[in-house]
Design a protein around this motif. Structure first.
Motif, PDB file in Angstrom:
ATOM      1  N   ALA A   1     -13.721 -52.952 -17.522  1.00  0.00           N
ATOM      2  CA  ALA A   1     -14.108 -53.306 -16.149  1.00  0.00           C
ATOM      3  C   ALA A   1     -13.098 -54.231 -15.464  1.00  0.00           C
ATOM      4  CB  ALA A   1     -15.507 -53.906 -16.118  1.00  0.00           C
ATOM      5  N   ILE A   2     -11.820 -53.819 -15.473  1.00  0.00           N
ATOM      6  CA  ILE A   2     -10.783 -54.550 -14.738  1.00  0.00           C
ATOM      7  C   ILE A   2     -10.867 -54.111 -13.281  1.00  0.00           C
ATOM      8  CG2 ILE A   2      -8.318 -54.969 -14.477  1.00  0.00           C
ATOM      9  CD1 ILE A   2      -8.002 -53.915 -17.370  1.00  0.00           C
TER      10      ILE A   2
ATOM     11  N   ALA B   1     -10.647 -50.560  -7.348  1.00  0.00           N
ATOM     12  CA  ALA B   1     -10.970 -49.639  -8.444  1.00  0.00           C
ATOM     13  C   ALA B   1     -11.362 -50.453  -9.685  1.00  0.00           C
ATOM     14  CB  ALA B   1      -9.780 -48.750  -8.760  1.00  0.00           C
ATOM     15  N   VAL B   2     -12.138 -49.823 -10.535  1.00  0.00           N
ATOM     16  CA  VAL B   2     -12.528 -50.449 -11.800  1.00  0.00           C
ATOM     17  C   VAL B   2     -11.929 -49.620 -12.930  1.00  0.00           C
ATOM     18  CG1 VAL B   2     -14.447 -51.174 -13.269  1.00  0.00           C
ATOM     19  CG2 VAL B   2     -14.668 -51.310 -10.783  1.00  0.00           C
ATOM     20  N   PHE B   3     -11.134 -50.259 -13.761  1.00  0.00           N
ATOM     21  CA  PHE B   3     -10.437 -49.587 -14.851  1.00  0.00           C
ATOM     22  C   PHE B   3     -10.925 -50.088 -16.208  1.00  0.00           C
ATOM     23  CE2 PHE B   3      -7.500 -49.656 -11.291  1.00  0.00           C
ATOM     24  CZ  PHE B   3      -6.960 -48.389 -11.296  1.00  0.00           C
ATOM     25  N   ASN B   4     -10.912 -49.198 -17.182  1.00  0.00           N
ATOM     26  CA  ASN B   4     -11.069 -49.553 -18.592  1.00  0.00           C
ATOM     27  C   ASN B   4      -9.761 -49.156 -19.268  1.00  0.00           C
ATOM     28  OD1 ASN B   4     -13.792 -50.301 -18.261  1.00  0.00           O
ATOM     29  ND2 ASN B   4     -14.441 -48.190 -18.532  1.00  0.00           N
ATOM     30  N   MET B   5      -9.162 -50.065 -20.003  1.00  0.00           N
ATOM     31  CA  MET B   5      -7.882 -49.777 -20.656  1.00  0.00           C
ATOM     32  C   MET B   5      -7.988 -50.105 -22.136  1.00  0.00           C
ATOM     33  SD  MET B   5      -5.252 -51.117 -17.718  1.00  0.00           S
ATOM     34  CE  MET B   5      -3.860 -50.144 -18.262  1.00  0.00           C
TER      35      MET B   5
ATOM     36  N   ARG C   1      -0.685 -57.283 -20.900  1.00  0.00           N
ATOM     37  CA  ARG C   1       0.247 -56.251 -20.413  1.00  0.00           C
ATOM     38  C   ARG C   1      -0.497 -55.059 -19.814  1.00  0.00           C
ATOM     39  NH1 ARG C   1       4.630 -56.636 -25.260  1.00  0.00           N
ATOM     40  NH2 ARG C   1       5.375 -58.691 -24.703  1.00  0.00           N
ATOM     41  N   PHE C   2      -1.753 -54.852 -20.179  1.00  0.00           N
ATOM     42  CA  PHE C   2      -2.543 -53.786 -19.572  1.00  0.00           C
ATOM     43  C   PHE C   2      -2.619 -54.005 -18.072  1.00  0.00           C
ATOM     44  CE2 PHE C   2      -5.449 -52.817 -23.478  1.00  0.00           C
ATOM     45  CZ  PHE C   2      -4.342 -52.508 -24.228  1.00  0.00           C
ATOM     46  N   VAL C   3      -2.931 -55.218 -17.668  1.00  0.00           N
ATOM     47  CA  VAL C   3      -3.045 -55.529 -16.241  1.00  0.00           C
ATOM     48  C   VAL C   3      -1.686 -55.414 -15.568  1.00  0.00           C
ATOM     49  CG1 VAL C   3      -3.742 -57.289 -14.573  1.00  0.00           C
ATOM     50  CG2 VAL C   3      -5.007 -57.038 -16.714  1.00  0.00           C
TER      51      VAL C   3
END
Length: 77
Positions: free
Chosen positions: A34-35, A53-57, A72-74
């Motif tokens: 939930a980034i 947007a909401v991302f899952n990484m 580093r994902f962000v």
């Protein structure tokens, strides 16, 4: 009269991160959920719609990796 104090030896903490992991266990999924991040989406007329947007990484970690740099994902976004 009090007895003289004996010098105190500091306790040495084991370096767990630096030690070898002999369990050989892979981790299927590790990451950030939930980034929320701003994005621009092209619309049909060629304009840009701004939204959040909401991302899952996630990544899988083979047994020979100790971890991942989730910050580093962000940065990738």
């Amino acid at each position: 009269m009090n007895a003289p104090e004996t010098p105190h030896k500091p306790t040495v903490m084991a370096d767990v991160q630096g030690s070898a992991d002999t369990r050989r266990i892979a981790i299927n999924k590790v990451g950030i959920k939930a980034i929320r991040h701003p994005v621009g989406v092209l619309d049909k007329s060629g304009g840009v719609q701004h939204t959040i947007a909401v991302f899952n990484m996630y990544v899988g970690l083979p047994h020979n990796f100790k971890g991942t740099h989730m910050s580093r994902f962000v940065e990738i976004l």
